[in-house]
Design an enzyme around this catalytic site. Structure first.
Site, short mmCIF file in Angstrom:
data_model
loop_
_atom_site.label_atom_id
_atom_site.label_comp_id
_atom_site.label_asym_id
_atom_site.label_seq_id
_atom_site.Cartn_x
_atom_site.Cartn_y
_atom_site.Cartn_z
N HIS A 394 0.90 -1.04 -0.03
CA HIS A 394 -0.15 0.10 0.05
C HIS A 394 0.83 1.23 0.05
CE1 HIS A 394 -3.62 -2.15 0.36
NE2 HIS A 394 -3.39 -2.67 1.39
N ASP A 428 -3.06 -10.10 -2.95
CA ASP A 428 -3.43 -9.85 -1.62
C ASP A 428 -5.08 -9.33 -1.74
OD1 ASP A 428 -2.24 -8.61 1.21
OD2 ASP A 428 -4.11 -7.64 0.67
N HIS A 430 -6.48 -6.74 -0.75
CA HIS A 430 -6.47 -5.40 -0.83
C HIS A 430 -5.80 -4.99 -2.06
CE1 HIS A 430 -6.95 -6.37 3.64
NE2 HIS A 430 -8.20 -5.71 3.12
N ASP A 517 -4.80 -12.72 3.11
CA ASP A 517 -5.86 -12.35 3.95
C ASP A 517 -7.02 -12.31 2.82
OD1 ASP A 517 -4.88 -10.24 2.01
OD2 ASP A 517 -4.89 -8.74 3.41
ZN LIG Z 1 -4.34 -6.97 2.40
#
Ligand SMILES: [Zn+2]
Length: 585
Positions: A394, A428, A430, A517
């Site tokens: 991120h 991931d 996200h 995740d």
């Molecule tokens: Zn993540």
């Protein structure tokens, strides 16, 4: 000291140099070889169809990339046999154990390829065939060496018929069944011998010579010559994963200094331990300590003001204290506040990624790990895994967020991009907004991210399909946002499409920000992948057979985190290596 590794191609500088040294050894040790035969080696590795054998090159590598010896193995997938074309130490290294180590590695490979065994030629020790006593003595020494492995000449055949009457030292055909206790049927032996003579000696052996030799194989099953030199039982084949086939594992040894001790802060030190515990139970990994790299690598993708800020703010913090950003420059980015804690909002995209006193040190160490692992790919290893926290995907050029400070995967990709095109495939839960932003203008780094749709998942402001790249980079960013519920089948279908995009782009290296995740019941996700799904995901990615760097990102359900990581990596390994036979066949 030397290590044995396989050379897959002549793409990286390390491999080009290795290949040139192998050719030097060929010229020095086999003076009878034509220039053309020496020159064809790189193409032989690249183009199995042309040579009708798949060539596998192993080198014994000493200090500073010096090649001390090599072995060239030819694999025939349909008939399931291997032919050992060369095994040779460099001139100054003969008698140093290198030939033996290479031979053992070649046996392991032939065994892993599910072959009936290894065939090769060895000059004769019979005075009737080898007239010069000096040469005969050397030949006997070689045959004695192979006898230790129960590899002996096939008896009662005309293989050692000289091509021209009166030629000295016509070779025996030696067979090593790799300790499998195989009784080689006559018909199979004939097919194998014909293949060797027709392909290996194309244009050298006349057809009637080949017929004579093939038809001379009469014993069914074939019989090997009685042992002449060695009484001891044969050296067994090693069944553990050879070192050069293991996944390089670089662990952030200082990750624990970054510990945000707050309720609900799921990015915790135990994550690394739980993964490591699972990996330690296998023999798939080769641990390598992280090396230190200068900050210039971080600044190659991150804004230097941001890097300086993070370092300074961390130094000034009391132990255990954290800075939480709380004012954000949504309207005015031109004047960063002088006060360091207040300035946090200038460089951080959310309020749950505190700048803890050791954040800079821990994140920089994670970068060291990713770079160490990337360098191993440049040295010729195929798979490397940086087991790190804090995560990084991120982190954008000038911002941290989502538990991430420096984008380790992007920094490693930047290093590798000097050697060819890169794909970063972010798996991931996200969106991988960090590398998207970092490489948004570039066409040599294709960024793909499969993630929860931004309407339901962090980082909410990015990860939409319409974000495709800018300028020269247009078309080189692919976002694949998915709905709230995704199971293994759904995921595999999506991944299959993503993998097609990777193949089309034809990168030299693959970087995988690995978030686990996506697992069922992860506290930060909503999908339902299970261990077996991670295994098939790894296998699909491994089947691309690209040099691959995996960097650990998210994954917060520590009950299953380690198991899922192990499944993914074991799948990656088997995709990279086990599929080899199938692809050739
Ligand atoms: Zn993540």
């Amino acid at each position: 000291m030397f290590r044995i590794r396989r050379v897959y191609d002549d793409i990286t500088p390390a491999n080009q140099e290795a290949m040139a040294q192998v050719q030097d050894i060929l010229r020095a040790q086999f003076p009878g070889l034509s220039k053309k035969d020496v020159a064809k080696l790189p193409e032989q590795l690249r183009n199995p169809l042309k040579y009708r054998f798949r060539s596998v090159l192993f080198i014994a590598e000493g200090a500073r990339g010096r090649v001390d010896g090599f072995a060239l193995l030819l694999h025939e997938a349909a008939l399931k046999f291997c032919y050992l074309d060369y095994v040779s130490a460099a001139e100054q290294m003969t008698g140093s154990g290198i030939g033996g180590a290479l031979y053992e590695r070649v046996r392991e490979e032939a065994f892993d390829l599910n072959t009936v065994g290894l065939f090769f030629e060895c000059l004769p020790d019979d005075p009737g065939l080898s007239r010069n006593p000096e040469i005969r003595k050397q030949n006997a020494a070689r045959l004695r060496f192979y006898e230790r492995y129960a590899a002996r000449p096939i008896a009662n055949t005309a293989y050692e018929t000289p091509l021209k009457t009166g030629d000295d030292n016509p070779p025996y055909l030696v067979y090593d069944d790799l300790g499998q206790g195989i009784e080689l049927p006559r018909d199979m032996a004939r097919k194998i011998v014909r293949t060797i003579l027709e392909r290996k000696y194309a244009g050298v052996c006349p057809p009637d010579y080949i017929e004579t030799v093939v038809n001379s194989f009469q014993d069914d099953p074939v019989i090997l010559r009685k042992p002449m030199y060695v009484k001891k039982p044969p050296v067994p084949i090693r069944r553990t994963t050879p070192l050069d086939k293991r996944i390089i594992l670089v662990i952030n040894d200082r990750h624990w200094i970054h510990h945000v001790e707050e309720r609900g802060y799921v990015e915790s030190p135990v994550r690394i331990d739980t993964i490591l515990k699972e990996l330690d139970g296998t023999d798939l990994f080769h641990k390598v300590p992280p090396r230190h790299f200068s900050e210039k690598h971080i600044k190659a993708v991150h804004d230097s003001g941001f890097v300086e800020y993070l370092r300074k703010v961390c130094i000034n913090l009391e132990p255990g204290a954290s800075v939480y950003p709380y004012v954000f420059p949504v309207r005015n980015r031109t004047r960063p506040p002088k006060n360091l804690p207040i300035r946090a909002g200038y460089y951080c995209i959310d309020t749950f990624t505190p700048i803890n006193g050791n954040a800079y040190l821990a994140a920089a160490r994670a970068v060291d790990c990713a770079l160490t692992a990337a360098k191993k790919l440049l040295e010729g290893y195929r798979l490397a895994y940086a087991l790190v926290r804090p995560p990084g995907h991120h982190a954008e050029p000038a911002t941290c967020g989502g538990f991430c400070y420096f984008n380790s995967a992007a920094i490693a990709a930047q290093l590798l991009s000097a050697y060819g095109k890169i794909v970063i495939l972010d798996v991931d839960y996200h969106h991988g907004n960090g590398q998207q932003e970092i490489f948004y203008d570039r066409s040599d780094v294709l960024t793909i991210s499969i993630h929860g749709h931004p309407s339901i998942a962090y980082p909410f402001f990015s990860g939409f399909v319409g974000e495709k790249g800018r300028g020269a980079g247009r078309g080189y960013n692919i976002n694949i946002p998915l709905p709230e519920s995704v199971d293994g089948d759904h995921y595999r279908n999506v991944l299959r499409d993503a993998i097609k995009r990777v193949t089309r782009f034809n990168p030299r290296f693959l970087v995988i920000p690995l978030g686990l995740d996506t697992a069922k019941e992860d506290p930060t996700g909503s999908w339902s992948l299970e261990a077996k799904d991670f295994a098939s995901m790894g296998e699909m990615i491994g089947s691309l057979r690209l040099p691959t760097l995996v960097v650990q990102e998210g994954g917060y359900d520590t009950r299953v985190l380690g198991i899922n990581a192990r499944h993914f990596l074991a799948g990656l390994w088997s995709g990279a290596y086990s599929s080899e036979t199938a692809r050739v066949g």
